[in-house]
Design a protein around this motif. Structure first.
Motif, PDB file in Angstrom:
ATOM      1  N   THR A 197       0.832  -1.211   0.000  1.00 33.48           N
ATOM      2  CA  THR A 197       0.000   0.000   0.000  1.00 33.48           C
ATOM      3  C   THR A 197       0.862   1.254   0.000  1.00 33.48           C
ATOM      4  O   THR A 197       0.640   2.180  -0.788  1.00 33.48           O
ATOM      5  CB  THR A 197      -0.914  -0.002   1.247  1.00 33.48           C
ATOM      6  N   THR A 248       1.127   3.906  -3.024  1.00 40.28           N
ATOM      7  CA  THR A 248       0.684   5.272  -2.771  1.00 40.28           C
ATOM      8  C   THR A 248       1.780   6.274  -3.110  1.00 40.28           C
ATOM      9  O   THR A 248       1.541   7.278  -3.798  1.00 40.28           O
ATOM     10  CB  THR A 248       0.284   5.441  -1.290  1.00 40.28           C
ATOM     11  N   ASN A 253      -5.282   3.797   2.362  1.00 43.45           N
ATOM     12  CA  ASN A 253      -6.185   3.665   1.222  1.00 43.45           C
ATOM     13  C   ASN A 253      -6.933   2.344   1.293  1.00 43.45           C
ATOM     14  O   ASN A 253      -6.336   1.293   1.460  1.00 43.45           O
ATOM     15  CB  ASN A 253      -5.396   3.742  -0.094  1.00 43.45           C
ATOM     16  N   ARG A 254      -8.254   2.438   1.173  1.00 44.64           N
ATOM     17  CA  ARG A 254      -9.023   1.195   1.268  1.00 44.64           C
ATOM     18  C   ARG A 254      -9.128   0.483  -0.077  1.00 44.64           C
ATOM     19  O   ARG A 254      -9.586  -0.640  -0.155  1.00 44.64           O
ATOM     20  CB  ARG A 254     -10.425   1.504   1.788  1.00 44.64           C
ATOM     21  N   ASN A 255      -8.711   1.201  -1.130  1.00 46.56           N
ATOM     22  CA  ASN A 255      -8.857   0.606  -2.455  1.00 46.56           C
ATOM     23  C   ASN A 255      -7.513   0.133  -3.003  1.00 46.56           C
ATOM     24  O   ASN A 255      -6.461   0.516  -2.508  1.00 46.56           O
ATOM     25  CB  ASN A 255      -9.457   1.622  -3.418  1.00 46.56           C
ATOM     26  N   SER A 256      -7.603  -0.672  -4.044  1.00 50.96           N
ATOM     27  CA  SER A 256      -6.405  -1.122  -4.719  1.00 50.96           C
ATOM     28  C   SER A 256      -5.812   0.026  -5.536  1.00 50.96           C
ATOM     29  O   SER A 256      -6.537   0.752  -6.213  1.00 50.96           O
ATOM     30  CB  SER A 256      -6.759  -2.298  -5.631  1.00 50.96           C
ATOM     31  N   ILE A 257      -4.472   0.184  -5.417  1.00 55.13           N
ATOM     32  CA  ILE A 257      -3.808   1.272  -6.140  1.00 55.13           C
ATOM     33  C   ILE A 257      -2.904   0.664  -7.198  1.00 55.13           C
ATOM     34  O   ILE A 257      -1.985  -0.084  -6.863  1.00 55.13           O
ATOM     35  CB  ILE A 257      -2.933   2.114  -5.189  1.00 55.13           C
ATOM     36  N   SER A 292       0.292  -3.770  -8.167  1.00 55.26           N
ATOM     37  CA  SER A 292      -0.615  -2.862  -7.459  1.00 55.26           C
ATOM     38  C   SER A 292      -0.331  -2.961  -5.966  1.00 55.26           C
ATOM     39  O   SER A 292       0.389  -3.840  -5.504  1.00 55.26           O
ATOM     40  CB  SER A 292      -2.069  -3.253  -7.724  1.00 55.26           C
ATOM     41  N   TYR A 300      -2.500  -2.957  -2.241  1.00 61.28           N
ATOM     42  CA  TYR A 300      -3.866  -3.067  -1.751  1.00 61.28           C
ATOM     43  C   TYR A 300      -3.793  -3.440  -0.269  1.00 61.28           C
ATOM     44  O   TYR A 300      -3.086  -4.377   0.119  1.00 61.28           O
ATOM     45  CB  TYR A 300      -4.601  -4.155  -2.555  1.00 61.28           C
TER      46      TYR A 300
END
Lengths: 508, 336
Positions: free
Chosen positions: B95, B99, B155-159, B254, B256
């Motif tokens: 994450t 980010t 972040n709660r979403n996949s980046i 990614s 996540y």
């Protein structure tokens, strides 16, 4: 001998714990090339003195001189680096590592941080050769006997160029030949100029190996003697502070068999009871008011036999009859429900709960027997605990003291009190006197005798034959995990007779 | 003077017994190896295409991150400890990396930064375990919640990761022939294993790890740096988790926060199946490699089977774990 300067000199050592003065103005000196025994009852301050010396504890007064310099160690490691090595009663090595590693770990020969295994093994072999040992140094230590492990601990200690070697109860778990081997090593080191401080409860061993001895009692120095100048009886008298007559009286306590045995009703009967790998099937009867002694060498199946009576292990052949009715002992709980108590040989691990107070330890078994839903009223607890603390002469007589602060003998008494309080009909006592001093030993023997007089059946396990002979009405002799003979303890039965049976040469 | 001049003679029977006892320590590893071979043989016999070299290589490719994490875990378990935070640290690493990369930071900064972050987290847990004498289970459980919580907060979403270095690492293939290749992650994970195995066998730190697992009290009385080593082991596991996280983000391209849920359990399972004693003091990093391969092979077989639900992986792993723990008990009990 007196002309050589001492390698170690402690003067006016004081150590105070909350509420107890453990050491009070104690002097101690150690000459190079001698074996010096530190003698005293449990709680006399031997361990404290050693711990002060090796930096486990600080001091509250006094001076320690090593050679010409005044020293005070902050940790065992510092003491070790200054040349004072300790080998403890329990072997403090890592049995999962190899012999060589156990000797050298922390000091391995290295180049560029890489351990040179070959050189380490070679040096281990050399070092062990100095102790007359030939071992496979790359085998894990766990594959060797306790005695060998003890020697490996000594090898580790002397590799650190020890000037002073402290051996704290090194013989308590060794058999006779292993002890001889250890003593040979000690003499060798002594000849090489190492000063050895030796602590042991076995007086015979002390007389065999020690040159001089220092006696402590209640944290005070009683005196320093040459072994040759102090007969054994006088040593004991100095250790326990009683005069000689009292001691002799204690030694000549009448045997149980001499007392009238009114054999009560049959309590427990083993019929072909046995457990594979533990003890071969045996038959045995125990009556109320009877002391049955189990005699045999270490590992002959004594403890295994006792454990079957308590359900601590499950029998896989035969059965047990309690009051004439067959009973399957699935767990110690069943045994306890039928009035059987078991005081374990391992005080520390299976016996007392070191963190709990004397009171809590004593109440434990009774509370367990009643179940947690029926707590014992505090006042009742106090009464009971008070009664047994007095009856067994547990010192210090403070029910709120954590058991860990008590000496070994007193811990043993707490353990006995725990079972006595449940008023068992059959009490199994496994090695109650191991590692405790003469005075406490006599008291525990007295308690056992009184117990039987009161009608309790006692199954008494002890490595000390004298004790078994003195207390038992009937002696069960074990050899190689088999009950080989049952002897009524009559006048013609003596240590010699039992020994012969144990050794295998059964006299007809 | 000395009456015991003769060395304690070792009768042949006893010597043989000792050899057997020594070999007994290898039993769990050998059992794992045998299991691996049998499973592979079963796969080859039943499924077409299973014997392709690439099938085996893919196990490495798909589990490189797990191998790195399990290597760190091996050190921890060898001391008799446990590290439950590894999965969460992997997630946090992916994450944070995603980010920061998304925000335009350079990979040259992000990479050392996330590795440092995992290391510091491990150091913190080790310090808590040592200085406050907290059970490793509790301390690393706290670490697990902390790391997962921070990841979710970020972040709660996949980046998605589009950074050049990351994609290059993800797509780079080391080819041995047509259709036969491994990823860079595999190389990294194998380097980690080799270094780890060397450290365990040939350094004072490594041997102290074994000593602590054997008996921490004894190790202390032998004058070994128990506290320092213990902290170092959790620090190392933190580093390995972070590195595992980096490899995971290569693999997924990614970051996540819900990545790697339960990976701590996979890692522990791999270590245990690999023959490392849960109580510490015995086992090899090589065993852990085998353990990871077993887990990977189970997945592969279930994929080839095609009709089974992927949850079967868990069931098989569960059964194997039981079997190996029982085997460990049997081996250790008999060597007493």
């Amino acid at each position: 001998m007196g002309s050589r300067p001492p390698v170690l000199e402690m003067t006016g050592i004081r150590k105070v714990f909350p509420g107890v003065t453990a050491l009070d103005d104690v002097d101690f000196r150690l000459l190079p090339g001698e074996v010096h025994a530190l003698m005293g009852e449990n709680g006399a301050g031997k361990s404290t003195l050693i711990k002060v010396l090796t930096g486990v504890y600080g001091t509250d007064g006094g001076e320690i001189r090593l050679g010409d310099t005044s020293v005070l160690f902050g940790s065992p490691l510092q003491a070790q680096q200054a040349g004072i090595s300790t080998v403890y009663q329990e072997v403090n090595l890592c049995t999962n590592l190899s012999v060589a590693e156990n000797i050298f770990i922390g000091r391995e020969p290295r180049s560029l941080g890489r351990i040179r295994w070959a050189e380490m093994r070679r040096r281990a072999v050399e070092l062990l050769a100095r102790l007359d040992l030939t071992l496979d140094v790359s085998a894990p230590l766990s594959t060797y006997s306790l005695a060998i492990q003890q020697m490996v601990a000594i090898a580790r200690a002397i590799d650190i160029d020890a000037k002073v070697l402290i051996l704290d109860e090194p013989t308590s778990s060794l058999d006779a030949s292993e002890v001889a081997q250890l003593f040979a090593v000690m003499r060798r080191l002594k000849d090489a100029g190492v000063a050895i401080l030796f602590v042991s409860h076995f007086l015979d061993q002390v007389y065999e190996v020690a040159d001089r001895m220092t006696v402590l009692r209640n944290g005070r120095l009683i005196g320093e003697y040459r072994t040759a100048d102090l007969p054994q009886m006088q040593l004991v008298a100095r250790m326990i502070g009683k005069d000689l007559e009292a001691l002799e009286e204690l030694e000549s306590q009448p045997r149980s068999s001499a007392r009238e045995l009114e054999r009560g009703p049959l309590i427990a009967k083993a019929v072909g009871l046995g457990r594979a790998g533990g003890i071969a099937p045996f038959d045995m009867e125990i009556h109320a008011g009877e002391v049955v002694g189990l005699a045999g060498l270490l590992g002959s199946g004594r403890t295994e036999m006792a454990r079957l009576f308590f359900g601590a292990d499950r029998a896989d052949t035969g059965h047990l009859e309690i009051d004439g009715k067959p009973l399957v002992l699935r767990s110690p709980r069943t045994a306890m429900a039928h009035g059987i108590g078991f005081s374990s040989e391992n005080r520390r691990t299976e016996g007392v709960v070191a963190e709990l107070s004397v009171r809590e330890n004593i109440i434990l078994a009774l509370q367990a027997a009643r179940g947690w839903t029926r707590p014992i009223a505090r006042r009742r607890q106090d009464e009971l605990v008070d009664k047994y603390v007095k009856a067994l002469n547990i010192r210090p007589a403070d029910p709120d003291m954590p058991v860990r602060n008590l000496s070994g003998g007193n811990q043993q008494k707490v353990l006995l009190a725990r079972w006595l309080i449940t008023e068992p009909r059959l009490l199994i006592i496994d090695e109650p006197t191991r590692g405790i001093d003469v005075g406490a030993k006599a008291e525990i023997q007295r308690i056992v005798a009184e117990l039987a007089d009161g009608g309790t059946a006692v199954l008494f396990v002890s490595a000390e034959l004298d004790e078994v002979l003195r207390l038992s009405h009937k002696i069960e002799v074990l050899r190689d995990r088999r009950l080989v003979e049952e002897l009524d303890n009559t006048d013609d039965v003596d240590a010699d007779r039992v020994m012969r049976t144990i050794a295998g040469g059964v006299a007809s | 003077m000395i009456d015991v001049t003769a060395p304690p003679g070792t009768p042949p029977a006893k010597a043989r017994n000792r050899v057997l006892k020594q070999n007994r320590r290898h039993v769990p590893v050998l059992a794992t190896l045998a299991l691996l071979i049998i499973m592979y043989a079963v796969g080859v016999a039943n499924y077409r295409g299973f014997s392709d070299t690439q099938v085996v290589l893919n196990i490495f490719v798909d589990n490189a991150f797990l191998l790195v994490v399990a290597a760190g875990m091996t050190f921890v378990i060898l001391t008799g400890g446990i590290d439950l935070s590894v999965g969460a640290v992997v997630a946090l690493t992916t994450t944070v990396a995603a980010t920061l990369l998304h925000a335009g930071w350079s990979a040259a900064v992000v990479l050392p930064l996330v590795l440092l972050m995992g290391t510091v987290l491990g150091l913190g847990m080790g310090a808590v375990i040592h200085f406050f004498q907290v059970e490793p289970f509790i301390a690393t459980l706290a670490g697990m919640f902390l790391a997962r919580g921070i990841a979710l907060l970020i972040n709660r979403n996949s980046i998605p990761i589009t950074d050049g270095f990351w994609t290059a690492m993800a797509e780079e293939r080391i080819r041995f022939g047509p259709g036969v290749f491994i990823s860079t992650s595999v190389v990294i994970s194998l380097v980690v294993v080799l270094i780890g195995a060397y450290v365990l066998a040939y350094t004072r730190f490594g041997r102290t790890v074994y000593a602590i697992g054997g008996s921490a009290d004894s190790a202390l009385l032998m004058g070994l740096p128990v506290g320092r080593t213990r902290i170092a082991v959790y620090t190392l596991s933190g580093f390995c988790s972070a590195l595992g996280g980096v490899l995971y983000s290569f693999y997924m391209s990614s970051g996540y926060s819900l990545n790697a849920q339960g990976m701590e359990l996979d890692a522990i399972a791999a270590v245990v199946i690999g023959g490392v004693l849960l109580t510490g003091g015995s086992g090899y990093l090589f065993g852990t490699v085998l353990g990871v391969l077993v887990l990977g092979l189970i997945q592969t077989i279930i994929t080839f089977q095609g009709t089974l639900s992927s949850w079967w992986t868990r069931i098989v792993v569960g059964v194997l774990l039981f079997a190996f723990i029982v085997l460990q008990r049997a081996v250790t009990r008999r060597s007493r």
